[in-house]
Design an enzyme around this catalytic site. Structure first.
Site, short mmCIF file in Angstrom:
data_model
loop_
_atom_site.label_atom_id
_atom_site.label_comp_id
_atom_site.label_asym_id
_atom_site.label_seq_id
_atom_site.Cartn_x
_atom_site.Cartn_y
_atom_site.Cartn_z
N SER A 76 1.31 -1.35 0.17
CA SER A 76 -0.08 -0.34 -0.06
C SER A 76 1.03 1.30 0.19
O SER A 76 1.77 1.75 0.44
CB SER A 76 -0.82 0.20 1.10
OG SER A 76 -1.61 -1.41 1.16
N1 SAH Z 1 -1.17 -4.99 3.95
C1 SAH Z 1 -0.72 -4.91 2.44
C2 SAH Z 1 -1.41 -4.92 1.56
C3 SAH Z 1 -1.61 -5.41 1.12
S1 SAH Z 1 -2.05 -6.14 -0.69
C4 SAH Z 1 1.47 -4.94 2.86
O1 SAH Z 1 1.51 -3.82 3.37
O2 SAH Z 1 2.11 -4.38 2.10
C5 SAH Z 1 -3.98 -6.98 -0.62
C6 SAH Z 1 -3.19 -8.46 -0.03
O3 SAH Z 1 -4.30 -8.82 0.67
C7 SAH Z 1 -2.55 -9.47 -1.27
O4 SAH Z 1 -1.18 -9.67 -0.67
C8 SAH Z 1 -3.74 -10.44 -1.16
O5 SAH Z 1 -3.72 -11.14 -1.64
C9 SAH Z 1 -4.13 -11.09 0.28
N2 SAH Z 1 -5.72 -10.81 0.75
C10 SAH Z 1 -6.73 -11.02 -0.26
N3 SAH Z 1 -7.57 -12.15 -0.50
C11 SAH Z 1 -7.32 -12.08 1.05
C12 SAH Z 1 -8.01 -13.18 1.74
N4 SAH Z 1 -9.26 -13.69 1.46
N5 SAH Z 1 -7.37 -13.28 2.90
C13 SAH Z 1 -6.69 -13.22 3.39
N6 SAH Z 1 -5.50 -12.58 2.16
C14 SAH Z 1 -5.93 -12.23 1.43
#
Ligand code: SAH
Length: 226
Positions: A76
């Site tokens: 993010s």
């Molecule tokens: N917090 C992260 C950014 C996240 S991007 C950081 O600091 O880098 C969003 C993430 O959510 C991705 O890695 C994606 O794979 C995950 N995601 C999407 N759906 C999900 C689910 N149902 N359960 C767990 N993770 C999920």
């Protein structure tokens, strides 16, 4: 004849001047955009974001922008990490936090320096492995992580004082929200692709209150594991 050259001291943990200047510039930018919580700014100045992205992107790690982390996912934008963290800490730092969507691990790392325990769930195994390596290397020992579909939360460790969801859906599962303790906070991007709003919710005695924090753009919260 080749002369032996002593290796230059490396700066793998990013304490050198260049990255310190870049970090200071980022903090100025976050302040200009309304991030006022000194605890949040201090921690964002401390966590080496360049170690949470691919080496090829490290030079851009202190720009205020989301960056690809592989497998179609992104780390993010620092402003959004700061905004969500500030919203989570507004009434005092929560003791025990659940994050859904570990991704690079950066948001979890930021929280680990502000809260007692961080629990984080990621559905893509390869991303979680890389995030765990970073936590170990940097010594963030109060982060527990799980490879699973985050829509179901982490019941064994509930209740949590706060929930942070870093991927977007129209609405969160009731089973996930139930893992937040009464009085607890949830911060999540809600809404369809292209029309998401960052929302701060607080669990009251008879339901949730809701406050909108502005438009955001997150990858979708999907179902199942990879
Ligand atoms: N917090 C992260 C950014 C996240 S991007 C950081 O600091 O880098 C969003 C993430 O959510 C991705 O890695 C994606 O794979 C995950 N995601 C999407 N759906 C999900 C689910 N149902 N359960 C767990 N993770 C999920």
């Amino acid at each position: 004849m080749t002369r032996f050259q002593a290796p230059r001291p490396t700066d793998s943990l990013g304490t050198g001047m260049t990255s310190q200047r870049a970090r200071d510039r980022l903090l100025e930018r976050l302040k200009a955009q309304g991030i006022v919580d000194a605890r949040v700014l201090e921690v964002i100045g401390r966590v080496p974001r360049h170690l949470f992205v691919d080496e090829a992107l490290a030079s851009r790690a202190y720009e205020d922008t989301a960056l690809p982390i592989g497998l179609g996912q992104t780390i993010s934008q620092p402003y959004v990490v700061a905004l969500m963290t500030q919203a989570l800490l507004r009434d005092g730092a929560p003791d025990k936090v659940l994050e859904i969507g570990t991704g690079s691990g950066y948001q979890a790392a930021v929280l680990s320096l502000l809260c007692r325990e961080v629990h984080t769930v990621e559905r893509i195994d390869e991303l979680l492995r890389q995030a765990r390596k970073r936590f170990r290397r940097l010594g963030y020992r109060n982060i527990r992580s799980k490879h699973d579909d985050g829509n179901i939360g982490w019941r064994e460790h509930a209740p949590f004082d706060a929930l942070i969801v870093t991927a977007a859906r129209e609405a969160l599962e009731p089973a996930l929200l139930e893992q937040v303790a009464p009085g607890g906070i949830a911060v999540a991007p809600l809404g369809p692709v292209g029309q998401q709003t960052l929302v701060r919710m607080q669990r009251g005695t008879d339901g949730w209150s809701r406050e909108n924090l502005g438009a955001v753009s997150f990858v979708p919260l999907v179902r199942g594991v990879l």
